[in-house]
Design a protein around this motif. Structure first.
Motif, mmCIF file in Angstrom:
data_model
loop_
_atom_site.group_PDB
_atom_site.id
_atom_site.type_symbol
_atom_site.label_atom_id
_atom_site.label_comp_id
_atom_site.label_asym_id
_atom_site.label_seq_id
_atom_site.Cartn_x
_atom_site.Cartn_y
_atom_site.Cartn_z
ATOM 1 N N ALA A 79 -21.934 -0.370 7.971
ATOM 2 C CA ALA A 79 -22.999 -0.632 8.951
ATOM 3 C C ALA A 79 -22.407 -1.089 10.286
ATOM 4 O O ALA A 79 -22.835 -0.632 11.358
ATOM 5 C CB ALA A 79 -23.955 -1.685 8.400
ATOM 6 N N LEU A 80 -21.408 -1.974 10.230
ATOM 7 C CA LEU A 80 -20.754 -2.426 11.472
ATOM 8 C C LEU A 80 -20.098 -1.242 12.188
ATOM 9 O O LEU A 80 -20.171 -1.116 13.414
ATOM 10 C CB LEU A 80 -19.697 -3.484 11.160
ATOM 11 N N PHE A 81 -19.479 -0.358 11.399
ATOM 12 C CA PHE A 81 -18.836 0.822 11.981
ATOM 13 C C PHE A 81 -19.876 1.710 12.669
ATOM 14 O O PHE A 81 -19.676 2.159 13.807
ATOM 15 C CB PHE A 81 -18.102 1.600 10.872
ATOM 16 N N GLY A 82 -21.009 1.940 11.981
ATOM 17 C CA GLY A 82 -22.072 2.780 12.551
ATOM 18 C C GLY A 82 -22.633 2.194 13.837
ATOM 19 O O GLY A 82 -22.811 2.906 14.834
ATOM 20 N N VAL A 83 -22.895 0.884 13.831
ATOM 21 C CA VAL A 83 -23.417 0.219 15.042
ATOM 22 C C VAL A 83 -22.391 0.315 16.171
ATOM 23 O O VAL A 83 -22.739 0.573 17.334
ATOM 24 C CB VAL A 83 -23.772 -1.262 14.737
ATOM 25 N N VAL A 126 -20.070 2.650 16.580
ATOM 26 C CA VAL A 126 -20.013 4.037 17.086
ATOM 27 C C VAL A 126 -21.178 4.276 18.045
ATOM 28 O O VAL A 126 -21.001 4.844 19.136
ATOM 29 C CB VAL A 126 -20.057 5.048 15.905
ATOM 30 N N TYR A 127 -22.381 3.804 17.647
ATOM 31 C CA TYR A 127 -23.540 3.947 18.532
ATOM 32 C C TYR A 127 -23.281 3.263 19.874
ATOM 33 O O TYR A 127 -23.515 3.852 20.937
ATOM 34 C CB TYR A 127 -24.795 3.352 17.873
ATOM 35 N N GLY A 128 -22.777 2.034 19.825
ATOM 36 C CA GLY A 128 -22.533 1.278 21.060
ATOM 37 C C GLY A 128 -21.485 1.928 21.944
ATOM 38 O O GLY A 128 -21.673 2.067 23.149
ATOM 39 N N ALA A 129 -20.382 2.360 21.329
ATOM 40 C CA ALA A 129 -19.290 2.939 22.123
ATOM 41 C C ALA A 129 -19.716 4.251 22.789
ATOM 42 O O ALA A 129 -19.266 4.567 23.887
ATOM 43 C CB ALA A 129 -18.073 3.171 21.229
ATOM 44 N N LEU A 130 -20.611 4.996 22.131
ATOM 45 C CA LEU A 130 -21.032 6.289 22.707
ATOM 46 C C LEU A 130 -22.203 6.155 23.673
ATOM 47 O O LEU A 130 -22.331 6.958 24.600
ATOM 48 C CB LEU A 130 -21.418 7.262 21.580
ATOM 49 N N SER A 131 -23.072 5.156 23.443
ATOM 50 C CA SER A 131 -24.312 5.119 24.233
ATOM 51 C C SER A 131 -24.218 4.278 25.503
ATOM 52 O O SER A 131 -25.023 4.471 26.419
ATOM 53 C CB SER A 131 -25.462 4.589 23.373
ATOM 54 N N GLN A 132 -23.275 3.355 25.577
ATOM 55 C CA GLN A 132 -23.264 2.441 26.726
ATOM 56 C C GLN A 132 -22.556 3.068 27.933
ATOM 57 O O GLN A 132 -21.609 3.842 27.765
ATOM 58 C CB GLN A 132 -22.566 1.138 26.357
ATOM 59 N N MET A 185 -17.224 -3.630 23.589
ATOM 60 C CA MET A 185 -17.923 -4.363 22.523
ATOM 61 C C MET A 185 -18.163 -3.441 21.327
ATOM 62 O O MET A 185 -18.030 -3.858 20.174
ATOM 63 C CB MET A 185 -19.251 -4.905 23.034
ATOM 64 N N GLY A 186 -18.505 -2.183 21.603
ATOM 65 C CA GLY A 186 -18.692 -1.210 20.522
ATOM 66 C C GLY A 186 -17.405 -0.992 19.746
ATOM 67 O O GLY A 186 -17.406 -0.963 18.505
ATOM 68 N N LEU A 238 -16.720 -3.781 17.377
ATOM 69 C CA LEU A 238 -17.501 -3.706 16.135
ATOM 70 C C LEU A 238 -16.911 -2.671 15.172
ATOM 71 O O LEU A 238 -16.918 -2.867 13.959
ATOM 72 C CB LEU A 238 -18.969 -3.374 16.451
#
Lengths: 173, 107
Positions: free
Chosen positions: B18-22, B24-30, B38-39, B42
């Protein structure tokens, strides 16, 4: 379910929840503090897994690291308080799909792979620290020393990159 | 050694996933460099949980498992140092760390 499983699950859930909060708030200060809480919950999870040394190290390191991150947030952001509710995201759908797919893939691997026999005996905290110390000063010494030198190099390189003079545009042709 | 499946191991691996998924989302979306870092933090945290869980529940007698956690902590510190150096250099040169404005870095 054992007490250990409950606490690992509880702190794991807290860590993931604060990780989500990092990207859900407009305030950069709240983001940095949420990441601090996430990493602290991770340290508590380590303690629940009876890895005392690494748990305490994780909490101490991340408290310092995230405090520095919060200072940088205030320095670099146009709106660190998030009062303007400025959206700072792009390609949201792709990112959500990528995050979800990697989560599902990793969980599938965790659940369906046969990890082999589970260890029933476990060294106590003092023995763990002794074992780690012997490992660092014996078989893994080269790796450990390389990590130290790499940190030093990164610090010097980071300072050199950050202090290099910037050419000012004077407007003259 | 016992052949039973450890529920604690599965819980820890799921939290790591779950931490990895969050992450990945953060690193790609920000769009902001500091938020992207920060992504990445995580993502590394997810990897760290997995390694510690493997060490604790499968091979507690091998101290190299703990050593790998220390190495990931080192990687996190290096990522922060280098990332902030790039952020400072970019901020001094362009006055912003927004990555959508960094099209001049495109090859």
């Amino acid at each position: 379910m054992t007490a250990q499983a409950f606490f690992i699950g509880f702190f794991g859930l807290a860590s993931v929840w604060f990780g989500i909060v990092v990207f859900r708030t407009y305030s950069m200060m709240r983001s940095a503090i949420a990441l601090l809480f996430s990493q602290t919950a991770l340290g508590a999870m380590f303690l629940s897994m009876q890895a005392e040394f690494l748990g305490v190290l994780q909490i101490m390191m991340m408290a310092t690291e995230m405090s520095i991150m919060a200072i940088f947030m205030v320095m670099f952001m146009m709106d660190p308080g998030g009062l303007g509710e400025m959206d700072m995201t792009h390609q949201k759908r792709l990112s959500l799909i990528a995050g979800f797919v990697s989560f599902v893939g990793a969980v599938a691997v965790a659940v369906f792979v046969d990890w082999g026999p589970v260890a029933t005996t476990f060294p106590d905290a003092a023995q763990q620290t002794v074992d780690l110390g012997l490992e660092l000063l014996d078989r893994s010494m080269l790796i450990f020393e390389t990590a130290g030198i790499t940190i030093l190099t990164a610090m010097i390189a980071a300072t050199a990159v950050a202090i290099q003079p910037v050419k000012k545009e004077t407007g003259k042709k | 050694m016992s052949p039973e499946i450890s529920i604690e191991l599965i819980i820890a691996l799921t939290a790591g996933a779950a931490l990895f998924g969050v992450g990945v989302y953060g690193a790609l979306s920000q769009t902001n460099l500091v938020m992207i870092m920060m992504g990445v933090e995580l993502i590394l945290a997810g990897a760290m949980v997995n390694i510690l869980a493997f060490w604790r529940y499968l091979h507690p007698d091998v101290a190299a498992g703990q050593m790998f956690v220390l190495i990931i902590m080192t990687v996190m510190a290096i990522e922060m140092a280098v990332g902030f150096a790039i952020a400072i250099a970019r901020f001094r040169a362009k006055g912003s760390v927004e990555m959508e404005e960094a099209v001049d870095l495109k090859g």
